[in-house]
Design an enzyme around this catalytic site. Structure first.
Site, PDB file in Angstrom:
ATOM      1  N   LYS A 163       0.845  -1.202   0.000  1.00  0.00           N
ATOM      2  CA  LYS A 163       0.000   0.000   0.000  1.00  0.00           C
ATOM      3  C   LYS A 163       0.878   1.249   0.000  1.00  0.00           C
ATOM      4  O   LYS A 163       0.623   2.197  -0.751  1.00  0.00           O
ATOM      5  CB  LYS A 163      -0.946  -0.016   1.214  1.00  0.00           C
ATOM      6  CG  LYS A 163      -2.045  -1.061   1.088  1.00  0.00           C
ATOM      7  CD  LYS A 163      -2.868  -1.265   2.355  1.00  0.00           C
ATOM      8  CE  LYS A 163      -3.854  -2.418   2.157  1.00  0.00           C
ATOM      9  NZ  LYS A 163      -4.662  -2.727   3.355  1.00  0.00           N
ATOM     10  N   GLN A 182      -4.829  -1.638   9.545  1.00  0.00           N
ATOM     11  CA  GLN A 182      -4.714  -2.959   8.921  1.00  0.00           C
ATOM     12  C   GLN A 182      -5.286  -4.025   9.856  1.00  0.00           C
ATOM     13  O   GLN A 182      -4.977  -4.067  11.047  1.00  0.00           O
ATOM     14  CB  GLN A 182      -3.242  -3.260   8.586  1.00  0.00           C
ATOM     15  CG  GLN A 182      -3.032  -4.531   7.778  1.00  0.00           C
ATOM     16  CD  GLN A 182      -3.648  -4.486   6.383  1.00  0.00           C
ATOM     17  OE1 GLN A 182      -3.781  -3.428   5.779  1.00  0.00           O
ATOM     18  NE2 GLN A 182      -4.042  -5.635   5.869  1.00  0.00           N
ATOM     19  N   ASP A 190     -11.054   2.569   3.687  1.00  0.00           N
ATOM     20  CA  ASP A 190     -11.299   1.125   3.620  1.00  0.00           C
ATOM     21  C   ASP A 190     -12.785   0.820   3.404  1.00  0.00           C
ATOM     22  O   ASP A 190     -13.144  -0.304   3.051  1.00  0.00           O
ATOM     23  CB  ASP A 190     -10.874   0.455   4.936  1.00  0.00           C
ATOM     24  CG  ASP A 190      -9.554  -0.285   4.819  1.00  0.00           C
ATOM     25  OD1 ASP A 190      -9.198  -0.690   3.700  1.00  0.00           O
ATOM     26  OD2 ASP A 190      -8.893  -0.467   5.851  1.00  0.00           O
TER      27      ASP A 190
HETATM   28  N1  GUN Z   1      -7.059  -7.073   6.053  1.00  0.00           N
HETATM   29  C1  GUN Z   1      -7.395  -7.801   4.968  1.00  0.00           C
HETATM   30  N2  GUN Z   1      -7.898  -7.004   4.002  1.00  0.00           N
HETATM   31  C2  GUN Z   1      -7.870  -5.752   4.491  1.00  0.00           C
HETATM   32  C3  GUN Z   1      -8.256  -4.494   3.941  1.00  0.00           C
HETATM   33  O1  GUN Z   1      -8.746  -4.360   2.815  1.00  0.00           O
HETATM   34  N3  GUN Z   1      -8.055  -3.420   4.751  1.00  0.00           N
HETATM   35  C4  GUN Z   1      -7.548  -3.525   6.005  1.00  0.00           C
HETATM   36  N4  GUN Z   1      -7.411  -2.416   6.739  1.00  0.00           N
HETATM   37  N5  GUN Z   1      -7.185  -4.689   6.537  1.00  0.00           N
HETATM   38  C5  GUN Z   1      -7.345  -5.778   5.771  1.00  0.00           C
END
Ligand code: GUN
Length: 291
Positions: A52, A96, A119
């Protein structure tokens, strides 16, 4: 059978974003800024967050990575989230997941301002999405719909079977697939579904998001079906430098020959997920959904 190249589509979209950011900045506008909170050292989460941050650089965004050890308290996290909610320099941020067991994940999700929730996990964004209002849509479902659009895959009136009912993928992707404009007829299957094989066999599109490696086999797939594989289970491997590889939810080798389109793992849905987060961050920077 055509392979859906999520990596190539994501690269193209990120280039377009970078172009737009250049123009925004040249016109005196603010460079979008994404922050990410990472708790602990889970291998998968480390990789996702690193990707990211890397994608932010590719798009011309600012990014800030905030790390905590896994013994961080819920109060400390909530204080940081409050700070990010009120920091005008930060356009959007993510926490996350998964978080350590002593932290209430839902409480964390709901403490992120829905205006910065790139998100799309906050109930306000989930609710707005489900009734078709403008909002941050969570990254994986948004990426899947983008991919189908990019390949001009017909969804109108098609039978779409979603395997898995998670809040992150199954539920929101089902909601998007049945929305006006996408117009699929959606069936959601989960661990208590009866006759799962028959339901799949009738599907024009299968979206497999249950996290069970190679769950979807050739006998479950109709000739000419479209297969979207969201699985990313990490399994040990001697073939890679990292010592593991990603396994999808679909038994690719036997299913692929029957399909019209199929996403590989890796290189299918994964890159599009990060790309959607970048699209959301650009929208957050431009204050498209919320002021
Ligand atoms: N864990 C697995 N997929 C995601 C996501 O799209 N965003 C976040 N913040 N955590 C995750």
């Amino acid at each position: 059978m055509e392979l859906i190249d999520g990596k190539a589509v994501a690269t193209e979209i990120k280039q377009q974003i970078a172009e737009e950011v250049k123009q925004i900045v040249a016109a005196g506008g603010k460079r979008p800024h994404l922050a990410a909170i990472l708790v602990g050292h889970d291998g998968g989460s480390e990789t996702y967050v690193a990707n990211k941050v890397k994608s932010c650089a590719e798009c011309g965004f600012e990014s800030t990575l905030i790390r905590y050890e896994s013994d961080v308290t819920e109060a400390e996290l909530l204080a940081k989230i409050d700070e990010l909610n009120n920091n005008p320099e930060i356009d959007g941020f993510i926490v996350q997941l998964p978080l350590p067991k002593h932290i209430n994940e839902q409480k964390i999700i709901e403490s992120v301002s829905y205006k910065k929730d790139v998100d799309g996990f906050h109930p306000i964004n989930v609710g707005r999405m489900s009734i078709g209002l403008p909002c941050f849509v969570s990254a994986t479902p948004k990426g899947i719909v983008e991919l189908l659009k990019h390949y001009n895959i017909e969804t109108k009136g098609k039978n779409c079977v979603v395997l898995g009912r998670s809040n992150i993928v199954g539920k929101p992707v089902a909601s998007l697939m049945m929305q006006k404009g996408t117009d699929a007829t959606v069936t959601i299957c989960h661990s208590h579904t009866q006759n799962l094989k028959n339901i799949c066999k009738n599907a024009d599109i299968i979206i497999a998001a249950l996290g069970k490696p190679e769950f979807v086999t050739a006998d479950m797939v109709k000739d000419g079906a479209v297969i979207i594989d969201v699985g990313t289970t990490r399994v040990p491997s001697t073939e890679t430098k990292s010592g593991f590889k990603l396994k999808g939810d679909v038994k690719f080798d036997e299913v692929a020959p029957k399909c019209s389109y199929i996403t590989p793992v890796p290189g299918g849905v994964g890159p599009m997920t990060i790309c959607s987060l970048m699209i959301n961050t650009l929208a957050a920077g431009k204050k498209i959904y919320y002021r």
